[in-house]
Scaffold this active site. Structure first.
Site, PDB file in Angstrom:
ATOM      1  CB  SER A  84      14.996 -14.348  10.553  1.00  0.00           C
ATOM      2  OG  SER A  84      15.410 -14.407   9.213  1.00  0.00           O
ATOM      3  CG  LEU A 121       9.854  -8.315   2.782  1.00  0.00           C
ATOM      4  CD1 LEU A 121      11.158  -8.007   3.509  1.00  0.00           C
ATOM      5  CD2 LEU A 121       8.706  -7.580   3.466  1.00  0.00           C
ATOM      6  N   GLY A 168       0.802  -1.216   0.000  1.00  0.00           N
ATOM      7  CA  GLY A 168       0.000   0.000   0.000  1.00  0.00           C
ATOM      8  C   GLY A 168       0.837   1.269   0.000  1.00  0.00           C
ATOM      9  NE  ARG A 177       9.953 -19.045   5.016  1.00  0.00           N
ATOM     10  CZ  ARG A 177       9.696 -17.753   4.944  1.00  0.00           C
ATOM     11  NH1 ARG A 177       8.465 -17.348   4.703  1.00  0.00           N
ATOM     12  NH2 ARG A 177      10.659 -16.888   5.110  1.00  0.00           N
TER      13      ARG A 177
HETATM   14  C1  LIG Z   1       7.466 -12.062  11.503  1.00  0.00           C
HETATM   15  C2  LIG Z   1       7.454 -11.998  10.010  1.00  0.00           C
HETATM   16  C3  LIG Z   1       8.638 -11.936   9.309  1.00  0.00           C
HETATM   17  C4  LIG Z   1       8.648 -11.873   7.929  1.00  0.00           C
HETATM   18  N1  LIG Z   1       9.844 -11.812   7.272  1.00  0.00           N
HETATM   19  C5  LIG Z   1       9.842 -11.714   5.926  1.00  0.00           C
HETATM   20  C6  LIG Z   1      11.075 -11.603   5.220  1.00  0.00           C
HETATM   21  O1  LIG Z   1      12.161 -11.608   5.794  1.00  0.00           O
HETATM   22  N2  LIG Z   1      11.031 -11.492   3.879  1.00  0.00           N
HETATM   23  C7  LIG Z   1       9.858 -11.481   3.179  1.00  0.00           C
HETATM   24  O2  LIG Z   1       9.883 -11.348   1.974  1.00  0.00           O
HETATM   25  N3  LIG Z   1       8.672 -11.563   3.840  1.00  0.00           N
HETATM   26  C8  LIG Z   1       8.637 -11.688   5.183  1.00  0.00           C
HETATM   27  N4  LIG Z   1       7.438 -11.778   5.831  1.00  0.00           N
HETATM   28  C9  LIG Z   1       6.176 -11.624   5.076  1.00  0.00           C
HETATM   29  C10 LIG Z   1       5.911 -10.165   4.764  1.00  0.00           C
HETATM   30  O3  LIG Z   1       6.300  -9.369   5.841  1.00  0.00           O
HETATM   31  C11 LIG Z   1       4.450  -9.861   4.460  1.00  0.00           C
HETATM   32  O4  LIG Z   1       3.928 -10.791   3.594  1.00  0.00           O
HETATM   33  C12 LIG Z   1       4.315  -8.501   3.823  1.00  0.00           C
HETATM   34  O5  LIG Z   1       4.980  -7.539   4.567  1.00  0.00           O
HETATM   35  C13 LIG Z   1       2.877  -8.109   3.625  1.00  0.00           C
HETATM   36  O6  LIG Z   1       2.824  -6.784   3.156  1.00  0.00           O
HETATM   37  P1  LIG Z   1       1.482  -6.132   2.697  1.00  0.00           P
HETATM   38  O7  LIG Z   1       1.794  -4.754   2.264  1.00  0.00           O
HETATM   39  O8  LIG Z   1       0.798  -7.000   1.722  1.00  0.00           O
HETATM   40  O9  LIG Z   1       0.533  -6.127   3.990  1.00  0.00           O
HETATM   41  P2  LIG Z   1       0.761  -5.611   5.491  1.00  0.00           P
HETATM   42  O10 LIG Z   1       2.120  -5.126   5.750  1.00  0.00           O
HETATM   43  O11 LIG Z   1       0.192  -6.670   6.354  1.00  0.00           O
HETATM   44  O12 LIG Z   1      -0.157  -4.339   5.574  1.00  0.00           O
HETATM   45  C14 LIG Z   1      -1.533  -4.409   5.659  1.00  0.00           C
HETATM   46  C15 LIG Z   1      -2.070  -2.998   5.767  1.00  0.00           C
HETATM   47  O13 LIG Z   1      -3.472  -3.033   5.596  1.00  0.00           O
HETATM   48  C16 LIG Z   1      -4.105  -2.337   6.637  1.00  0.00           C
HETATM   49  N5  LIG Z   1      -5.400  -2.978   6.826  1.00  0.00           N
HETATM   50  C17 LIG Z   1      -5.700  -4.285   6.979  1.00  0.00           C
HETATM   51  N6  LIG Z   1      -7.009  -4.465   7.074  1.00  0.00           N
HETATM   52  C18 LIG Z   1      -7.586  -3.245   6.973  1.00  0.00           C
HETATM   53  C19 LIG Z   1      -8.904  -2.771   6.999  1.00  0.00           C
HETATM   54  N7  LIG Z   1      -9.951  -3.580   7.113  1.00  0.00           N
HETATM   55  N8  LIG Z   1      -9.107  -1.449   6.874  1.00  0.00           N
HETATM   56  C20 LIG Z   1      -8.067  -0.590   6.739  1.00  0.00           C
HETATM   57  N9  LIG Z   1      -6.799  -0.977   6.691  1.00  0.00           N
HETATM   58  C21 LIG Z   1      -6.561  -2.293   6.807  1.00  0.00           C
HETATM   59  C22 LIG Z   1      -3.173  -2.439   7.805  1.00  0.00           C
HETATM   60  O14 LIG Z   1      -3.401  -1.383   8.691  1.00  0.00           O
HETATM   61  C23 LIG Z   1      -1.829  -2.321   7.105  1.00  0.00           C
HETATM   62  O15 LIG Z   1      -1.540  -0.965   6.886  1.00  0.00           O
HETATM   63  C24 LIG Z   1       7.423 -11.866   7.225  1.00  0.00           C
HETATM   64  C25 LIG Z   1       6.234 -11.939   7.920  1.00  0.00           C
HETATM   65  C26 LIG Z   1       6.235 -12.046   9.300  1.00  0.00           C
HETATM   66  C27 LIG Z   1       4.947 -12.194  10.017  1.00  0.00           C
END
Ligand SMILES: Cc1cc2nc3c(=O)[nH]c(=O)nc-3n(C[C@H](O)[C@H](O)[C@H](O)COP(=O)(O)OP(=O)(O)OC[C@H]3O[C@@H](n4cnc5c(N)ncnc54)[C@H](O)[C@@H]3O)c2cc1C
Lengths: 255, 637
Positions: free
Chosen positions: B284, B441, B45, B330
């Site tokens: 990690s 990411l 986003g 994994r």
């Molecule tokens: C502990 C951990 C470690 C990780 N390490 C890695 C890594 O090393 N490398 C890698 O590639 N991936 C990693 N991942 C996976 C990766 O972090 C996520 O898949 C990725 O960051 C998701 O990004 P995103 O932008 O799709 O969503 P998110 O970062 O989850 O963002 C979601 C957004 O949507 C908003 N939102 C949700 N629902 C609503 C709603 N109903 N109304 C309004 N806003 C809403 C939230 O507020 C947030 O701003 C890891 C995940 C975890 C849990």
């Protein structure tokens, strides 16, 4: 793992139903705490019980529960983020306490962070400081190959030390003057230490410092409290660098 | 439901370029006339808002947290992949493409994955340019590490905080646009519904989490960047606010939901310590570069780890998968650990963990070097368990971590609802049945920085829009539906908290639809979920009102949706009678116990279509065609 017996504590919590309402400390007993629980899990237990009694649970913000999102921020027994060094309150565990302890829990108390409800405060002023210049003005798609600009490893590491800030606001909460210098200094330092941030160094320092003043944050009087409570161990040298950048910018900036 | 993936014709290397060339452009002066609503400020986003703002669109962006910088992406640790081949170890766009398809067990769309691999390099360039302090070598150039499912070193990182630094980079780019006036930010807002007008997504209804007010926003396109639904398992490595509600609202408004049963269990998490547990902490994957995973050779060996001699240890990943060893993907590592535990060879007080041991690498490289690379992870481990990972092996256990399934999107990232797009973990696009480490990411930033800015113009420039504003009838209808739901929740006045229901659901999901699934367990889950749901709607305890900050209400809102969505997830798992990637049907295994795919019957994305309250959803299929990669049994031996 600590297998010792479960225990009971009393927590005295700041309750305030809205921004303009009168707040007060309210005591609650929390029973059957496991030493392996985190502090926030202990509050979860209390809240679950309150909900079952149809009472309003304590509003407390947290999200990642591993010390990186910066959501949580409580003053525990007068200490910002609690007694552990370099950690957020979500990383605090109940093994730090013992049976019969009375623990006070309060929100950040800072002019620039008005209380919304109970322990939740409004820290949007920090976003506005970033908005004033905490970035590098490069549009998507315009960048050269990442390895075309080497960065001295020491500088890169130091920039990372500054960049580790989680924006929790602990530094402000701990400062007797409510200053946001460590927060702002960390961002200015990170970007000043990298060649990519060099071109906007001066305007950035001027604009971010101006935004900080405009949000009514206080001034630094070298108390070092901010560094002491920072969960990410960000050093006051960041403030020195900010002051230097600001001074140079004042002397030489054409803006 | 029509599923046209809009895959461009031509050779795979040229598809993206030719697609960009053939896509309509929006004249620079017209861009500001288009309002784009971005929901979510994670990597997907924030990068979308930033890049669309840079192009001159009028962007409004929403998130749950008090500031966009706290989205769940902040917690990603290990790194981000790119096919730079800086280490000269034989990497290429083609290899990253190949590894990702294979890692996903041949259940992802070739064209999308190839594009992702192509864009990966631009992401690193852009992130370095906006000030992400990547790890570097003494010569000043970027440093990389290895992750699971790859035999090259292509993972860029910023210590153990890669997600944080990438998110802060994307956030700062977005704040720059906020300063420029192209992006307006609405934090502490929960999207509660999507407004469809004349068949197009034209707005959203959100709840202001501070005042409780419902607010309507209209626009020409809606981008859901709302993350994954791993919290359907209750305990997961995800942040507390992660949810399925936004995707579920989209599904109910006609967006197809694809492969919901593709959920990833991460092998290296800190085991739970009791009922009170509210989340599981990830260690990690990068730790598997230097940590060796083992259990005692004999069942019920209660000796201290350090007293178990070398000859009596079973390094089961190295034994079973000599080519990849501890760095198998994994799903494979998780299942192998589970198998050891099921055999009674698990360790620790509950027997529900395996060792991750650094003894040998500390001997080889020295404790200082290990501390330099992973210090913060060892600290985190110590904080939680009170144990010193340098001196005794860490204990780890698999946990729910990531969701490959999500809203179905075409090559343009548009869902089956015109004008409704899905980016990042919220969509189903690139990881098939299993995601490789450090690729989420990459995908989030690819979608936001590079794909959507190029594809959204095709939709906006090629459509005729009638004027719509936030007071239109469609908005009022959406708003009153949300109000009804909130009031219904508040009127129950029962005895059980939303968290209790969530935990109950999570237990069912973990036990019956977790790492191993059978027809029997899945059918059991399909019986239990509606029972929990029914109790939820008659016995929910929920104090307070909707017109104030009310975290219990927020939680109940999310749990209500999980209780519906979980049923679809289980149905999907039941329907897919093969094992593939992270979806392991115990009925479908090879003689060696590995997942056995059934390409003849299941080489498709399963796309579910909402048919109305109380009606069975319809299953649609997008066949997967592999023209560039030869399908094979996934082998890491
Ligand atoms: C502990 C951990 C470690 C990780 N390490 C890695 C890594 O090393 N490398 C890698 O590639 N991936 C990693 N991942 C996976 C990766 O972090 C996520 O898949 C990725 O960051 C998701 O990004 P995103 O932008 O799709 O969503 P998110 O970062 O989850 O963002 C979601 C957004 O949507 C908003 N939102 C949700 N629902 C609503 C709603 N109903 N109304 C309004 N806003 C809403 C939230 O507020 C947030 O701003 C890891 C995940 C975890 C849990």
């Amino acid at each position: 793992m600590n297998n010792s017996k479960h225990f009971n504590v009393t927590i005295r919590v700041w309750r305030q139903s809205g921004p303009d309402e009168q707040g007060r400390m309210v005591p609650y007993e929390v029973k059957d705490i496991s030493p392996d629980m985190s502090f926030l899990e202990m509050i979860d237990v209390l809240n679950e019980n309150l909900i079952k009694k149809n009472e309003q649970p304590i509003t407390v913000e947290s999200d990642c529960r591993e010390g990186i999102c910066g959501c949580c921020g409580l003053v525990v027994n007068g200490e910002v983020h609690g007694p552990d060094e370099h950690s957020t309150v979500c990383q605090l565990h109940m093994r730090r306490f013992k049976d019969g302890d009375i623990i006070t829990v309060e929100p950040w108390r800072v002019r620039s962070f008005p209380i919304i409800k109970d322990l939740a405060v409004d820290r949007s002023a920090l976003d506005r400081i970033i908005q004033a210049g905490g970035y590098i003005s490069v549009n998507t798609g315009a960048a050269p190959d990442a390895n075309s600009i080497p960065v001295n490893k020491d500088n890169a590491e130091e920039a990372m030390d500054s960049a580790a800030c989680i924006g929790c606001g602990a530094c402000v909460a701990a400062c007797p003057n409510g200053a946001a210098m460590l927060f702002t200094g960390a961002k200015i330092s990170q970007l000043a230490l990298l060649p990519q941030g060099e071109p906007e160094k001066q305007t950035r320092a001027l604009n971010m410092v101006a935004a900080m003043d405009c949000e009514k944050f206080g001034n630094c009087s070298n108390e070092y409290e901010c560094e002491a409570v920072c969960p990410k161990d960000i050093k006051v040298s960041n403030i020195a660098r900010m002051n230097r950048e600001f001074m140079l910018a004042n002397l030489f900036s054409k803006h | 439901m029509k599923l046209d993936a809009q895959i461009p014709s031509g050779p795979i290397e040229k598809k993206w370029d030719s697609h960009k060339f053939n896509t309509k452009l929006v004249n620079p002066n017209n861009k500001r006339k288009f309002d784009i609503l971005v929901v979510g400020t994670g990597l997907a986003g924030a990068s979308a808002a930033a890049s669309l703002g840079e192009l001159g669109y009028n962007v409004k962006v929403f998130c749950l947290q008090d500031t966009p910088r706290r989205a769940h992406s902040i917690a990603a640790q290990g790194g981000i992949n790119a096919a730079k081949n800086y280490p000269n170890d034989g990497d290429s766009v083609w290899r990253l493409f190949h590894d990702t398809i294979k890692g996903g067990d041949y259940r992802a769309r070739e064209a999308n994955v190839y594009r992702l691999a192509q864009i990966s390099n631009q992401i690193i360039d852009h992130c370095a340019a906006i000030g992400v302090p990547f790890g570097r070598e003494y010569g000043g150039l970027l440093s990389t590490r290895s992750f699971g499912g790859a035999q090259v070193s292509r993972t860029f990182y910023t210590r153990g905080q890669t997600g944080q630094q990438l998110l802060l980079g994307a956030y700062s780019a977005m704040m720059r646009q906020a300063a420029a006036g192209t992006v307006k930010i609405y934090p502490r807002r929960e999207m509660a519904d999507i407004v469809i007008s004349n068949g197009r997504a034209r707005g959203i209804t959100v709840r202001n989490l501070v005042t409780g007010e419902l607010e309507n926003y209209s626009g020409h396109a809606v981008l859901l960047c709302t993350g994954g639904y791993a919290n359907v398992f209750y305990l997961s490595t995800n942040a507390a606010l992660c949810n399925v509600s936004a995707a579920w609202a989209a599904y109910k408004k006609g967006a197809g939901l694809a492969n919901p049963c593709f959920t990833q269990i991460h092998p290296t998490c800190i085991p739970r310590s009791g009922e009170h547990q509210s989340k599981l902490t990830l260690m990690s994957e990068s730790l598997r570069n230097d940590g060796r995973i083992w259990v005692p050779k004999t069942k019920g060996d209660k000796r201290h780890a350090n007293e178990i001699p070398e000859g009596e240890r079973d390094y089961f990943l190295e034994r079973r998968y000599p080519a990849f060893g501890n760095l198998v993907p994994r799903d494979i590592a998780s299942r192998a650990s589970k198998a050891m535990i099921d055999e009674g060879r698990g360790v620790g007080p509950t027997g529900l963990s395996v060792y991750l041991d650094f003894r040998d690498s500390i001997k080889r490289k020295g404790e200082d070097k290990i501390r330099e690379e992973y210090g913060n992870l060892f600290d985190m481990y110590h904080q939680i368990t009170d144990e010193n990972g340098y001196k005794v092996p860490m204990r780890i256990y698999p946990a729910s971590h990531y969701t490959m399934g999500g809203l179905w999107v075409d090559y343009n990232l548009m869902t089956t609802v015109p004008g409704l797009f899905a980016l990042g973990e919220a969509n189903f696009s690139d990881h098939g049945a299993n995601r490789l480490g450090a690729s989420a990411l990459m995908q989030g930033l690819a979608d936001g920085f590079f794909v959507i800015p190029a594809t959204i113009g095709g939709y906006l420039g090629g459509s005729k829009f009638e004027p719509v504003n936030a007071t239109a009838a469609e908005f009022k209808a959406g708003e009153s539906a949300v109000k009804n739901k909130l009031n219904k929740l508040l009127a129950i006045k029962g005895k059980k908290t939303p968290t209790e229901f969530h935990r109950q659901l999570g237990n069912v999901m973990w036990n019956d639809c977790g790492m191993g699934r059978t027809e029997t367990t899945l059918k059991k889950a399909l019986k239990k979920i509606p029972e929990i749901r029914e109790e939820f709607w008659t016995n929910l305890a929920l104090p307070g009102t909707s017109m104030e900050m009310n975290q219990t209400l927020e939680k109940a809102f999310k749990v209500a949706d999980f209780l519906e969505f979980s049923e679809l997830l289980v149905k999907d798992a039941l329907e897919r009678k093969e094992s593939c990637g992270a979806h392991f049907r115990e009925e479908s295994v090879t003689p060696e116990g590995e997942a056995r795919r059934d390409d003849a019957n299941f080489s498709h994305a399963a796309v579910w279509e909402y048919k109305g309250e109380g009606k069975e959803p319809a299953l649609n299929k997008e066949p997967l065609v592999f023209e560039n990669i030869k399908i094979a049994e996934r082998n890491y031996k």
